[in-house]
Write a protein that holds these residues in place. Structure first.
Motif, PDB file in Angstrom:
ATOM      1  N   SER A  91      43.560  62.882 106.582  1.00 61.24           N
ATOM      2  CA  SER A  91      43.788  62.620 105.155  1.00 61.24           C
ATOM      3  C   SER A  91      44.730  61.430 105.028  1.00 61.24           C
ATOM      4  O   SER A  91      45.353  61.020 106.017  1.00 61.24           O
ATOM      5  N   PHE A  92      44.810  60.879 103.822  1.00 67.80           N
ATOM      6  CA  PHE A  92      45.742  59.768 103.586  1.00 67.80           C
ATOM      7  C   PHE A  92      46.099  59.733 102.110  1.00 67.80           C
ATOM      8  O   PHE A  92      45.501  60.448 101.289  1.00 67.80           O
ATOM      9  N   ASN A  93      47.085  58.908 101.758  1.00 68.17           N
ATOM     10  CA  ASN A  93      47.570  58.803 100.375  1.00 68.17           C
ATOM     11  C   ASN A  93      46.584  58.009  99.509  1.00 68.17           C
ATOM     12  O   ASN A  93      46.890  56.918  99.038  1.00 68.17           O
ATOM     13  N   ARG A  94      45.411  58.591  99.315  1.00 71.12           N
ATOM     14  CA  ARG A  94      44.298  57.864  98.696  1.00 71.12           C
ATOM     15  C   ARG A  94      44.620  57.447  97.253  1.00 71.12           C
ATOM     16  O   ARG A  94      44.341  56.305  96.855  1.00 71.12           O
ATOM     17  N   ALA A  95      45.201  58.371  96.488  1.00 69.38           N
ATOM     18  CA  ALA A  95      45.468  58.069  95.073  1.00 69.38           C
ATOM     19  C   ALA A  95      46.416  56.872  94.964  1.00 69.38           C
ATOM     20  O   ALA A  95      46.206  55.953  94.156  1.00 69.38           O
ATOM     21  N   GLU A  96      47.454  56.884  95.792  1.00 69.22           N
ATOM     22  CA  GLU A  96      48.427  55.783  95.761  1.00 69.22           C
ATOM     23  C   GLU A  96      47.769  54.456  96.155  1.00 69.22           C
ATOM     24  O   GLU A  96      47.983  53.417  95.523  1.00 69.22           O
ATOM     25  N   ILE A  97      46.950  54.493  97.191  1.00 71.12           N
ATOM     26  CA  ILE A  97      46.286  53.272  97.670  1.00 71.12           C
ATOM     27  C   ILE A  97      45.321  52.744  96.612  1.00 71.12           C
ATOM     28  O   ILE A  97      45.284  51.543  96.309  1.00 71.12           O
ATOM     29  N   LYS A  98      44.547  53.669  96.020  1.00 67.46           N
ATOM     30  CA  LYS A  98      43.541  53.226  95.047  1.00 67.46           C
ATOM     31  C   LYS A  98      44.166  52.611  93.790  1.00 67.46           C
ATOM     32  O   LYS A  98      43.531  51.815  93.094  1.00 67.46           O
ATOM     33  N   ALA A  99      45.422  52.980  93.525  1.00 66.40           N
ATOM     34  CA  ALA A  99      46.092  52.463  92.329  1.00 66.40           C
ATOM     35  C   ALA A  99      46.703  51.079  92.553  1.00 66.40           C
ATOM     36  O   ALA A  99      47.181  50.444  91.599  1.00 66.40           O
ATOM     37  N   LEU A 100      46.687  50.601  93.798  1.00 66.23           N
ATOM     38  CA  LEU A 100      47.319  49.302  94.087  1.00 66.23           C
ATOM     39  C   LEU A 100      46.477  48.164  93.533  1.00 66.23           C
ATOM     40  O   LEU A 100      45.251  48.274  93.424  1.00 66.23           O
ATOM     41  N   PRO A 101      47.123  47.057  93.173  1.00 64.58           N
ATOM     42  CA  PRO A 101      46.371  45.938  92.596  1.00 64.58           C
ATOM     43  C   PRO A 101      45.319  45.416  93.560  1.00 64.58           C
ATOM     44  O   PRO A 101      45.570  45.281  94.756  1.00 64.58           O
ATOM     45  N   GLY A 102      44.136  45.164  93.016  1.00 62.75           N
ATOM     46  CA  GLY A 102      43.068  44.561  93.802  1.00 62.75           C
ATOM     47  C   GLY A 102      42.300  45.525  94.681  1.00 62.75           C
ATOM     48  O   GLY A 102      41.375  45.122  95.383  1.00 62.75           O
ATOM     49  N   VAL A 103      42.688  46.819  94.670  1.00 66.02           N
ATOM     50  CA  VAL A 103      41.981  47.786  95.514  1.00 66.02           C
ATOM     51  C   VAL A 103      40.841  48.413  94.719  1.00 66.02           C
ATOM     52  O   VAL A 103      41.030  48.864  93.596  1.00 66.02           O
ATOM     53  N   VAL A 104      39.667  48.428  95.311  1.00 60.09           N
ATOM     54  CA  VAL A 104      38.483  48.963  94.660  1.00 60.09           C
ATOM     55  C   VAL A 104      38.204  50.390  95.132  1.00 60.09           C
ATOM     56  O   VAL A 104      37.868  51.279  94.363  1.00 60.09           O
ATOM     57  N   ASP A 105      38.349  50.604  96.427  1.00 63.21           N
ATOM     58  CA  ASP A 105      38.028  51.912  96.982  1.00 63.21           C
ATOM     59  C   ASP A 105      38.757  52.069  98.310  1.00 63.21           C
ATOM     60  O   ASP A 105      39.153  51.074  98.943  1.00 63.21           O
ATOM     61  N   ALA A 106      38.922  53.324  98.715  1.00 60.38           N
ATOM     62  CA  ALA A 106      39.520  53.610 100.019  1.00 60.38           C
ATOM     63  C   ALA A 106      38.948  54.927 100.502  1.00 60.38           C
ATOM     64  O   ALA A 106      38.818  55.875  99.726  1.00 60.38           O
ATOM     65  N   PHE A 107      38.579  54.972 101.780  1.00 61.57           N
ATOM     66  CA  PHE A 107      37.961  56.202 102.297  1.00 61.57           C
ATOM     67  C   PHE A 107      38.104  56.278 103.813  1.00 61.57           C
ATOM     68  O   PHE A 107      38.372  55.287 104.492  1.00 61.57           O
ATOM     69  N   ILE A 108      37.897  57.511 104.282  1.00 64.61           N
ATOM     70  CA  ILE A 108      37.977  57.768 105.722  1.00 64.61           C
ATOM     71  C   ILE A 108      36.601  57.586 106.356  1.00 64.61           C
ATOM     72  O   ILE A 108      35.587  57.973 105.772  1.00 64.61           O
ATOM     73  N   LEU A 109      36.580  56.994 107.523  1.00 66.35           N
ATOM     74  CA  LEU A 109      35.353  56.989 108.339  1.00 66.35           C
ATOM     75  C   LEU A 109      35.605  57.849 109.572  1.00 66.35           C
ATOM     76  O   LEU A 109      36.660  57.747 110.211  1.00 66.35           O
ATOM     77  N   GLN A 110      34.634  58.689 109.860  1.00 68.65           N
ATOM     78  CA  GLN A 110      34.741  59.524 111.053  1.00 68.65           C
ATOM     79  C   GLN A 110      34.204  58.765 112.275  1.00 68.65           C
ATOM     80  O   GLN A 110      33.338  57.900 112.144  1.00 68.65           O
ATOM     81  N   PRO A 111      34.703  59.101 113.457  1.00 73.41           N
ATOM     82  CA  PRO A 111      34.177  58.430 114.662  1.00 73.41           C
ATOM     83  C   PRO A 111      32.667  58.646 114.762  1.00 73.41           C
ATOM     84  O   PRO A 111      32.154  59.662 114.300  1.00 73.41           O
ATOM     85  N   ASP A 112      31.991  57.689 115.356  1.00 78.83           N
ATOM     86  CA  ASP A 112      30.547  57.808 115.492  1.00 78.83           C
ATOM     87  C   ASP A 112      30.112  57.178 116.809  1.00 78.83           C
ATOM     88  O   ASP A 112      30.102  55.952 116.950  1.00 78.83           O
ATOM     89  N   ALA A 113      29.768  58.019 117.770  1.00 83.65           N
ATOM     90  CA  ALA A 113      29.411  57.530 119.100  1.00 83.65           C
ATOM     91  C   ALA A 113      28.043  56.867 119.115  1.00 83.65           C
ATOM     92  O   ALA A 113      27.734  56.095 120.017  1.00 83.65           O
ATOM     93  N   ARG A 114      27.225  57.125 118.082  1.00 87.05           N
ATOM     94  CA  ARG A 114      25.871  56.550 118.096  1.00 87.05           C
ATOM     95  C   ARG A 114      25.908  55.028 118.105  1.00 87.05           C
ATOM     96  O   ARG A 114      25.011  54.389 118.639  1.00 87.05           O
ATOM     97  N   SER A 115      26.942  54.471 117.493  1.00 88.13           N
ATOM     98  CA  SER A 115      27.023  53.009 117.442  1.00 88.13           C
ATOM     99  C   SER A 115      27.255  52.400 118.818  1.00 88.13           C
ATOM    100  O   SER A 115      27.076  51.200 119.010  1.00 88.13           O
ATOM    101  N   GLY A 116      27.667  53.226 119.774  1.00 92.41           N
ATOM    102  CA  GLY A 116      27.948  52.711 121.114  1.00 92.41           C
ATOM    103  C   GLY A 116      26.736  52.664 122.028  1.00 92.41           C
ATOM    104  O   GLY A 116      26.819  52.184 123.152  1.00 92.41           O
ATOM    105  N   LYS A 117      25.604  53.165 121.563  1.00 85.20           N
ATOM    106  CA  LYS A 117      24.388  53.087 122.381  1.00 85.20           C
ATOM    107  C   LYS A 117      23.959  51.629 122.480  1.00 85.20           C
ATOM    108  O   LYS A 117      23.908  50.920 121.486  1.00 85.20           O
TER     109      LYS A 117
END
Lengths: 159, 746
Positions: free
Chosen positions: B237-263
């Protein structure tokens, strides 16, 4: 957000940005002048070098609100379609490898030549001490600055 | 000169002639940077690589990615030479990514020239034969009386037609059978072997060159990405509400690891591009997403994170060295006997070299426009990036996001440095995932700290060396214990011995063992992998043995080579002892080897063979009482066969010397409980201009096939310098970087 009017390469341009946005990102993202490069963000590598009032500064750490004079970038170093003697010398000596740092190198060297038209190797080393070249083109950079200085001086003699 | 074509050669001549007061007018048509061929005149395609316009302009596609190694200039020179083109008439355009037409389109392993020399000659010769065919038809003369040179086909009678006049008819000629093509006599070359300026110098010097980081796509947003400071951790988790309220920020989200990209279909890339977990921030400009990144507070799951500790690795390696053992790679007949023979003189040394980072001047970045599939239209993706193997990113799109490769368009841009880093596309996987999740075209830019922390490092390592020399001053035994690193039991790229090092290949009584320690920190290819560290150890230790034997280093080293021969006949990737001896002797002679040196100065020699290149270097170094050292001059002798572009070749050697010196003098990456301790250039410096030595480069243009020069001049530099410091001071340096031993490069 605040409005700022900047003189960039002889043009007055208005931007509406946060006051702490470094000049680098105003130039690159807002004014689409991408010749000035991002390298480190802490004024260590010199890729972002521009002139303010003819003095070489690192635009990555200079907030737009603190810009106090006309800005010149690599795109505006020579007027119109001309080449600056340094740009010609860079081509003549085949200086670049990857080329990413070279705009910053040329801007630092141009500030040097405007104050010292016959720099020694030591002068060049000092003026360019803030500019990394990861590809290692330093040998050719020195030579090209000397060549550009000779263009410069011939230019002056010819009036 | 609005209508006049911009020619680098013209520009060069103009600047040389103009001397002072050069003010060349420049006006580049908008499309000139994209495609040198003017669109106003008819242009005829002779093959995938060559187009000729009716006004005589020749467009040659450069197939391989450019990262500063000069390949965008080198390969077209070969085509132009065989065509009989005048280089002034040539505009070079970076080819689109299209392996069906342009082959592998990869830059790595100093292989581009080796792999493409004959193919480029065929393309040029094929175009030439079609032009001659056209001239034969139009001039009504026999082919055998025609020759192509200076962009014309000339008849024995003196009549001639220009390539431009011939182009459209030439394009209708039958395509010659490759086996029937003949190549020019090298003695008649007018382009190959000359000094040609890099084709992009003008746009670079004027700030108009487009790197990946300069890409601007309509509607594009900007992104940052923040991984767990301990590799392998993931965001909870992260301080999403605080980050999203910052000037110039459109969106913020977590990405989970993905081993498929390493093939990956290319074996050496397998597993390397796995998407790491973290937090993406999307915004209106780079600064906004960087500023927001600095305010991130992330709750990390570090249960599977790296706990690598450099200090512990050093301790463990020393213990392994003391204990001996290891996997046996090579056994000499009587190594223990020779080492314990009291008539022999023996020496032992423990060498170490750190992890180092690539720090390309252009931080990793990638722009992606993912477009969702709609009824009847599959999902598609457009990708812009600087990559050494740009076509490979299509696999990531397919494996990770299910976008079929045929629906992925890749734009390969000029790279602000590669050095092996841009062979791996983890940053592209991140940009794809961010564009996919946000539904926006996005440019991801890494901060310098991201770029260092997320690197695929040059692996560190240790080598315990023992050797003996006989009473008559000859090498009697060589015992090498390599202590390196493996991931899941497999040595990482660059760790271990290749088996064709000196002196083992030319000396029988050598034993080699290898022990591997586990590592979680990501490792990858770093300019001359393996070679850049093995050269330091082996070429230093040979010098130690020469000194022990009280022999001259040049004599001792050339004696080791024995008779002049290929170690493995027919295999250019194996050493040729004769060529080795030739470059060693040439470097020594040009450096003034054997002259009396003033107090506090010394000459040091090293030779190394890799990437089919024989390279010897002599460093001249001065050291003062406070261990400030200056490398005054490096003399280099290189045999990579014939040189294609002399200016480019010298540039690569000069750059390799500076890179090698920068690395050995200053650079070290360390891990503390998994976290990389160096955040930016203040903790991971690059050498500055004032320390640059004079660099004196000599080529032996042997009858070898022409081979690559992006890497092989780097490995000998470190041992040449430390051998010179020994000559100047008597102090043996067995650890890099030299700053750790109190030596300061000035």
């Amino acid at each position: 957000m605040s409005k700022y009017t900047l003189s960039v390469n002889g043009e007055n341009l208005e931007v509406d940005v946060v006051p702490d946005m470094p000049l680098l990102w105003v130039l690159r993202d807002k004014l689409k002048l991408t010749g000035t490069k991002f390298g480190c963000g802490i004024a260590q590598c010199g890729s972002c070098t521009v002139h303010i009032d003819g003095v070489a500064v690192r635009s990555c750490v200079l907030p737009v609100s603190a810009v106090s004079g006309p800005v010149t970038t690599i795109e505006g170093l020579a007027p119109g379609d001309d080449l600056h003697p340094l740009q010609s010398a860079w081509i003549e000596h085949d200086v670049p490898q990857c080329g990413y740092c070279q705009a910053g190198q040329i801007m630092s060297a141009a500030a040097l030549l405007s104050n010292n038209s016959q720099p020694s190797d030591d002068d060049i080393d000092q003026a360019l001490a803030g500019n990394y070249c990861r590809c290692g083109t330093y040998v050719r950079i020195r030579k090209a600055v000397h060549t550009a200085a000779s263009f410069y001086n011939a230019d002056k003699r010819n009036g | 000169m609005n209508s006049k074509k911009i020619s680098r050669r013209n520009l060069f001549k103009a600047s040389a002639i103009a001397g002072g007061g050069l003010m060349l007018k420049l006006s580049l048509p908008a499309n000139a940077l994209e495609d040198g061929a003017t669109t106003l005149v008819k242009s005829s395609e002779l093959n995938f690589y060559v187009k000729i316009a009716s006004d005589g302009q020749i467009t040659i596609y450069a197939p391989n990615p450019e990262m500063g190694q000069g390949i965008k200039t080198t390969l077209p020179m070969i085509i132009a030479e065989e065509m009989g083109a005048n280089w002034d008439d040539v505009e070079v355009v970076l080819a689109p990514i299209d392996p069906a037409k342009f082959g592998l389109q990869g830059s790595g392993g100093s292989m581009s020239v080796t792999r493409n020399f004959d193919a480029m000659r065929r393309m040029g010769a094929s175009a030439r034969e079609m032009l001659i065919g056209a001239a034969s038809q139009l001039m009504e003369v026999e082919r055998r009386d025609l020759k192509a040179e200076s962009s014309q086909v000339i008849h024995g009678s003196g009549r001639s037609m220009t390539f431009g006049q011939l182009a459209s008819v030439a394009a209708q000629q039958p395509v010659p059978v490759p086996e029937q093509l003949s190549f020019k006599d090298p003695r008649s070359y007018s382009i190959i072997g000359t000094s040609v300026g890099s084709v992009d110098n003008l746009v670079i010097a004027t700030g108009l060159s487009k790197f990946g980081i300069d890409v601007d796509v309509p509607g594009m947003k900007f992104a940052s990405y923040t991984r767990c400071p301990r590799p392998g951790g993931k965001a909870i988790s992260f301080n999403r509400a605080e980050i999203k309220a910052l000037p110039g920020v459109v969106d913020a989200f977590i990405l989970q690891p993905d081993a498929r990209s390493g093939k990956a279909s290319m074996a050496f890339l397998e597993g390397l591009a796995e998407l790491q977990g973290g937090v993406a921030i999307v915004g209106d400009d780079t600064w906004s997403v960087f500023a927001a990144k600095a305010k991130l507070k992330v709750n990390w799951d570090e249960s599977a994170a790296s706990a690598d500790q450099w200090s512990k690795m050093v301790t463990d390696a020393r213990a392994i060295a003391a204990k001996g053992g290891g996997e046996v790679k090579l056994v000499g007949a009587s190594v223990p006997e020779a080492l314990s023979d009291s008539n022999n003189r023996t020496i032992e040394g423990f060498y170490e070299f750190p992890y180092v980072a690539h720090v390309c001047m252009e931080p990793m970045n990638c722009t992606v426009d993912f477009r969702k599939g709609t009824a009847g239209k599959p999902a598609s993706m457009e990708i812009w990036l600087g990559s050494q193997f740009p076509n490979q990113v299509k696999e990531i799109a397919e494996n990770m996001l299910g976008v079929k490769q045929e629906n992925v368009k890749v734009h390969g841009l000029r790279m602000g440095g590669g050095f092996g880093r841009r062979a791996v596309h983890d940053f592209a996987a991140e940009a794809m995932a961010i564009s996919h999740k946000s539904g926006l075209p996005v440019k991801l830019t890494w901060t310098r700290t991201d770029d260092i922390h997320n690197d695929y490092f040059r692996v560190g390592g240790f080598e315990n060396m023992k050797g003996a020399v006989s009473p008559d001053g000859k090498l009697a035994a060589w015992d090498q214990h390599y202590i390196g690193f493996a991931d899941s039991g497999k040595p990482v790229i660059g760790s271990g011995l290749r088996g064709n090092e000196l002196p083992m290949v030319a000396f029988d009584n050598a034993s080699v063992r290898q022990s591997m320690m586990p590592v979680a920190t990501a490792c990858g290819a770093w300019r001359a992998p393996g070679s850049n560290t093995n050269a330091f150890v082996e070429q230093s230790f040979i010098h130690e043995l020469a000194n022990l034997a009280e022999r001259d280093h040049v004599e001792f080293l050339t004696e080791l080579m024995g008779s002049r021969r290929w170690i493995d006949e027919g295999n250019i990737s194996a050493l040729n002892t004769g060529r080795a001896i030739d470059v060693i002797k040439l470097a020594a002679e040009k450096a003034g080897w054997g002259r009396k040196m003033p107090e506090g100065t010394g000459l040091g020699l090293a030779f190394y063979f890799c990437h089919a290149a024989h390279v010897a270097e002599v460093a001249e170094v001065s050291v003062d009482a406070d261990k400030n050292y200056r490398v005054k001059r490096v003399t280099v002798a290189v045999d990579v066969g014939p040189i294609i572009n002399m200016s480019g070749a010298i540039n690569q050697v000069q750059g390799s010397i500076v890179d090698g010196l920068s690395t050995m003098a200053l650079q070290e990456i360390t891990m503390q409980n998994g976290r990389i301790e160096q955040d930016n250039f203040h903790q991971y410096p690059v050498m500055r201009i004032a320390s640059t030595p004079e660099i004196d480069v000599h080529f032996i243009q042997s009858d070898n096939k022409p081979t690559g020069l992006g890497e092989p001049a780097l490995p000998p530099l470190a041992p040449a310098v430390t051998n010179a410091i020994f000559a100047a001071t008597g102090e043996r340096i067995r650890s890099m970087p030299l700053s750790n031993a109190g030596f300061k490069l000035v």
